[in-house]
Each structure stands twice: as structure tokens, then as C-alpha cells.
Design a protein around this motif. Structure first.
Motif, PDB file in Angstrom:
ATOM      1  N   LEU A   9      25.177 -13.280   1.108  1.00  0.00           N
ATOM      2  CA  LEU A   9      26.037 -13.363   2.334  1.00  0.00           C
ATOM      3  C   LEU A   9      25.203 -12.855   3.465  1.00  0.00           C
ATOM      4  O   LEU A   9      25.703 -13.079   4.827  1.00  0.00           O
ATOM      5  CB  LEU A   9      27.309 -12.893   1.950  1.00  0.00           C
ATOM      6  CG  LEU A   9      28.169 -13.276   0.961  1.00  0.00           C
ATOM      7  CD1 LEU A   9      29.566 -12.748   0.631  1.00  0.00           C
ATOM      8  CD2 LEU A   9      28.750 -15.112   1.476  1.00  0.00           C
ATOM      9  N   PHE A  10      24.294 -11.955   3.315  1.00  0.00           N
ATOM     10  CA  PHE A  10      23.607 -10.848   4.429  1.00  0.00           C
ATOM     11  C   PHE A  10      22.320 -11.827   4.727  1.00  0.00           C
ATOM     12  O   PHE A  10      21.821 -11.255   5.512  1.00  0.00           O
ATOM     13  CB  PHE A  10      23.668  -9.782   3.763  1.00  0.00           C
ATOM     14  CG  PHE A  10      24.496  -8.787   3.890  1.00  0.00           C
ATOM     15  CD1 PHE A  10      24.690  -8.038   5.174  1.00  0.00           C
ATOM     16  CD2 PHE A  10      25.712  -8.737   3.357  1.00  0.00           C
ATOM     17  CE1 PHE A  10      25.765  -7.074   5.463  1.00  0.00           C
ATOM     18  CE2 PHE A  10      26.724  -7.921   3.381  1.00  0.00           C
ATOM     19  CZ  PHE A  10      26.927  -7.085   4.632  1.00  0.00           C
ATOM     20  N   LEU A  11      22.057 -12.801   4.109  1.00  0.00           N
ATOM     21  CA  LEU A  11      20.758 -13.540   4.453  1.00  0.00           C
ATOM     22  C   LEU A  11      20.767 -13.888   6.058  1.00  0.00           C
ATOM     23  O   LEU A  11      19.791 -13.591   6.549  1.00  0.00           O
ATOM     24  CB  LEU A  11      20.524 -14.697   3.553  1.00  0.00           C
ATOM     25  CG  LEU A  11      20.054 -14.352   2.237  1.00  0.00           C
ATOM     26  CD1 LEU A  11      19.813 -15.700   1.561  1.00  0.00           C
ATOM     27  CD2 LEU A  11      18.880 -13.811   2.154  1.00  0.00           C
ATOM     28  N   LYS A  12      21.984 -14.193   6.333  1.00  0.00           N
ATOM     29  CA  LYS A  12      21.899 -14.791   7.892  1.00  0.00           C
ATOM     30  C   LYS A  12      21.897 -13.458   8.589  1.00  0.00           C
ATOM     31  O   LYS A  12      21.060 -13.570   9.692  1.00  0.00           O
ATOM     32  CB  LYS A  12      23.198 -15.511   8.278  1.00  0.00           C
ATOM     33  CG  LYS A  12      23.493 -15.807   9.693  1.00  0.00           C
ATOM     34  CD  LYS A  12      24.652 -16.577  10.064  1.00  0.00           C
ATOM     35  CE  LYS A  12      24.878 -17.089  11.397  1.00  0.00           C
ATOM     36  NZ  LYS A  12      26.119 -17.813  11.682  1.00  0.00           N
ATOM     37  N   THR A  13      22.631 -12.477   8.328  1.00  0.00           N
ATOM     38  CA  THR A  13      22.142 -11.365   9.186  1.00  0.00           C
ATOM     39  C   THR A  13      20.852 -10.676   9.088  1.00  0.00           C
ATOM     40  O   THR A  13      20.294 -10.255  10.052  1.00  0.00           O
ATOM     41  CB  THR A  13      23.348 -10.027   8.657  1.00  0.00           C
ATOM     42  OG1 THR A  13      24.408 -10.552   8.783  1.00  0.00           O
ATOM     43  CG2 THR A  13      23.111  -8.773   9.421  1.00  0.00           C
ATOM     44  N   ASP A  14      20.351 -10.681   8.071  1.00  0.00           N
ATOM     45  CA  ASP A  14      18.846 -10.257   7.757  1.00  0.00           C
ATOM     46  C   ASP A  14      17.997 -11.201   8.709  1.00  0.00           C
ATOM     47  O   ASP A  14      17.070 -10.637   9.165  1.00  0.00           O
ATOM     48  CB  ASP A  14      18.353 -10.402   6.303  1.00  0.00           C
ATOM     49  CG  ASP A  14      19.162  -9.530   5.439  1.00  0.00           C
ATOM     50  OD1 ASP A  14      19.797  -8.559   5.890  1.00  0.00           O
ATOM     51  OD2 ASP A  14      19.308  -9.825   4.347  1.00  0.00           O
ATOM     52  N   GLY A  15      18.064 -12.422   8.859  1.00  0.00           N
ATOM     53  CA  GLY A  15      17.422 -13.099   9.584  1.00  0.00           C
ATOM     54  C   GLY A  15      17.538 -12.879  11.052  1.00  0.00           C
ATOM     55  O   GLY A  15      16.503 -13.173  11.822  1.00  0.00           O
ATOM     56  N   THR A  16      18.691 -12.687  11.391  1.00  0.00           N
ATOM     57  CA  THR A  16      19.073 -12.472  12.823  1.00  0.00           C
ATOM     58  C   THR A  16      18.203 -10.888  13.229  1.00  0.00           C
ATOM     59  O   THR A  16      17.578 -10.744  14.304  1.00  0.00           O
ATOM     60  CB  THR A  16      20.376 -12.127  13.117  1.00  0.00           C
ATOM     61  OG1 THR A  16      21.043 -13.303  12.781  1.00  0.00           O
ATOM     62  CG2 THR A  16      20.683 -11.636  14.581  1.00  0.00           C
ATOM     63  N   ILE A  17      18.226 -10.075  12.405  1.00  0.00           N
ATOM     64  CA  ILE A  17      17.674  -8.614  12.415  1.00  0.00           C
ATOM     65  C   ILE A  17      16.157  -8.861  12.634  1.00  0.00           C
ATOM     66  O   ILE A  17      15.307  -8.383  13.382  1.00  0.00           O
ATOM     67  CB  ILE A  17      17.800  -7.875  11.374  1.00  0.00           C
ATOM     68  CG1 ILE A  17      19.405  -7.337  11.580  1.00  0.00           C
ATOM     69  CG2 ILE A  17      17.004  -6.576  11.582  1.00  0.00           C
ATOM     70  CD1 ILE A  17      19.936  -6.439  10.074  1.00  0.00           C
ATOM     71  N   ILE A  18      15.526  -9.669  11.495  1.00  0.00           N
ATOM     72  CA  ILE A  18      14.052  -9.896  11.367  1.00  0.00           C
ATOM     73  C   ILE A  18      13.541 -10.557  12.548  1.00  0.00           C
ATOM     74  O   ILE A  18      12.518 -10.315  13.308  1.00  0.00           O
ATOM     75  CB  ILE A  18      13.776 -10.719  10.226  1.00  0.00           C
ATOM     76  CG1 ILE A  18      13.828  -9.790   8.997  1.00  0.00           C
ATOM     77  CG2 ILE A  18      12.251 -11.116  10.402  1.00  0.00           C
ATOM     78  CD1 ILE A  18      13.696 -10.598   7.838  1.00  0.00           C
ATOM     79  N   ASN A  19      14.283 -11.618  13.308  1.00  0.00           N
ATOM     80  CA  ASN A  19      13.943 -12.375  14.495  1.00  0.00           C
ATOM     81  C   ASN A  19      13.915 -11.426  15.806  1.00  0.00           C
ATOM     82  O   ASN A  19      13.055 -11.652  16.758  1.00  0.00           O
ATOM     83  CB  ASN A  19      14.964 -13.580  14.617  1.00  0.00           C
ATOM     84  CG  ASN A  19      14.463 -14.358  15.832  1.00  0.00           C
ATOM     85  OD1 ASN A  19      13.301 -14.867  15.815  1.00  0.00           O
ATOM     86  ND2 ASN A  19      15.466 -14.425  16.775  1.00  0.00           N
TER      87      ASN A  19
END
Length: 242
Positions: free
Chosen positions: A94-104
Motif C-alpha cells: 500500500l505504501f509503494l505509491k508513497t515510496d515512489g513519490t518520495i524517491i522521485n
């Protein structure tokens, strides 16, 4: 849920002989520090990192120490362990999208960083000075990498004319936010007389009229001043004398 599960596993570990001392030690460290960080200090995520690292090690308790020989003893712990592991993976998904936003955001931080943009604009305007030794003051919230020809320093304390004159800076880079913070009418100094001198300096900076300096560039993030001597010698097109 992830944090609560980590605490629950740590508490559970106290009842397990193989992990009793380890879990008690983690809990004795994690509980008071968590209460302090979440409820009594200005919260920043990195302040809780010294708790998170040992606390999350309690997830190792989900792994079996050894295989049980009795199916009856094995069934319930196995189901519980697998269920909790599945929940952890679900939350991670569920946090993959949040992680992707942070990394980007981290990868593109340089492109949108106001402090770096101010530095680049300032260096364009100071290009004619690049081969001449300069002494630079920059607020700690700003960006200034090492420069072989220039010496640079910052100060975490409030500024005043005495500090600027003692250090004989030729270039000043002052954060507009810091200026606004110290000119806030609701702010009270620990030493009223000293704070009055600090505010006098910041008030002049806001007006672009620091004594002995010329405002060369005013950006949204910060202000760039050069000394009158540098202005007269290298920037004849500027109106250096007020």
C-alpha cells in the motif's frame, strides 16, 4: 499499524525466553523516547529513527526459532506468524505509491530547490569576481559549496553589524525567511539590548540598505549584498553609494 505491531511483538518477546532480555532492553529504550518525540518535542521523522531501527528488529520474532515436532504446537503459531507477515507485506504494498513519490522527489530535488536556484543566479551576477579572493557569509539555510578562490562561512546565531564588521565579509547572502523570523513583532529576545541590535541589522537588510554594502540581487529565497569597496571596484554600472 506497522509501528503498533512492532511494539506488540517487542512486548510479546518479553514472554519468550530466547528474546526476553533483548525485547525488554528495546522496550525500555523505545517507550520513553517515543513519548518524548511524539508528544513533547518539535516532531521530525528523523528524530524517531534511533527508536525505529532497534524496534523493527522485533519482526525477527515472526520467524521460527526451530521447527516444532508436534503438529498441534505448530499449527496456531504458524498461522499467526504467516498472517502477520502477510499483513506486513500488504502494508508495504500500500505504501509503494508513497515510496515512489518520495524517491522521485529526491531525484528531482535539485531542479526545484530554491536555495540552489538563488546560488546559481548569484554566481551569474558575481561571475566577474570568480578569480578574485572573496570572503562570503551565507545563512545556514542557503546553499554555498566550496570554492577554491573564496572563503565562506555561516553562523547559527543572530547577526549584527559588529559580527559583520569583525569578519570583513565582502559578500553577504541572507535568507529572507530568517530576516522575517527575527523581525516578527511577536518575537522576544533573551537579551533585549542585544536583540535590538540584531533587529536593526535585519531591518536594514530587509530594506536593502545594510551600512557598507550594496544590494546586488533580491530573490524570493534570499538577498545578495556586496561590500561598497567591491561594488566600486568591479561593478561601476551599479549605484554603489547611497
Amino acid at each position: 499499524a506497522f509501528i503498533l505491531l512492532a511494539f506488540a511483538l517487542t512486548i510479546f518477546g518479553i514472554w519468550q525466553e530466547r528474546s526476553r532480555f533483548h525485547s525488554a532492553l528495546i522496550l525500555a529504550w523505545a517507550l520513553p523516547l517515543s513519548v518524548s518525540v511524539f508528544f513533547f518535542t518539535h516532531f521530525k521523522y528523523q528524530y524517531w529513527l534511533p527508536v525505529a531501527l532497534p524496534l523493527y528488529s522485533s519482526f525477527a520474532l515472526l520467524l521460527p526459532d526451530k521447527l516444532e515436532t508436534s503438529p498441534l504446537k505448530r499449527s496456531l503459531p504458524f498461522v499467526v506468524r504467516v498472517g502477520l507477515i502477510v499483513l506486513v507485506f500488504i502494508q508495504g504494498g500500500l505504501f509503494l505509491k508513497t515510496d515512489g513519490t518520495i524517491i522521485n522527489k529526491r531525484f528531482t530535488a535539485l531542479n526545484a530547490n530554491a536555495a540552489i536556484a538563488f546560488y546559481n543566479e548569484s554566481m551569474l551576477r558575481l561571475d566577474r569576481l570568480k578569480d578574485k579572493p572573496q570572503k562570503v557569509y551565507y545563512d545556514y539555510r542557503l546553499y554555498f559549496p566550496s570554492n577554491k578562490n573564496w572563503s565562506a562561512g555561516t553562523n547559527y546565531d543572530l547577526l549584527d553589524y559588529e559580527y559583520i564588521e569583525e569578519n570583513d565579509f565582502t559578500i553577504l547572502m541572507l535568507s529572507t525567511q530568517r530576516i522575517a523570523d527575527y523581525l516578527n513583532p511577536n518575537v522576544v529576545g533573551v537579551n533585549p539590548d542585544k536583540f535590538a541590535e540584531n533587529q536593526r541589522f535585519y531591518r536594514d537588510a530587509k530594506e536593502g540598505e545594510i551600512s557598507g554594502y550594496h544590494l546586488l540581487y533580491s530573490g524570493q529565497k534570499a538577498l545578495l549584498f556586496i561590500s561598497q569597496e567591491v561594488c566600486l571596484a568591479d561593478f561601476p554600472e551599479e549605484s554603489c553609494i547611497h
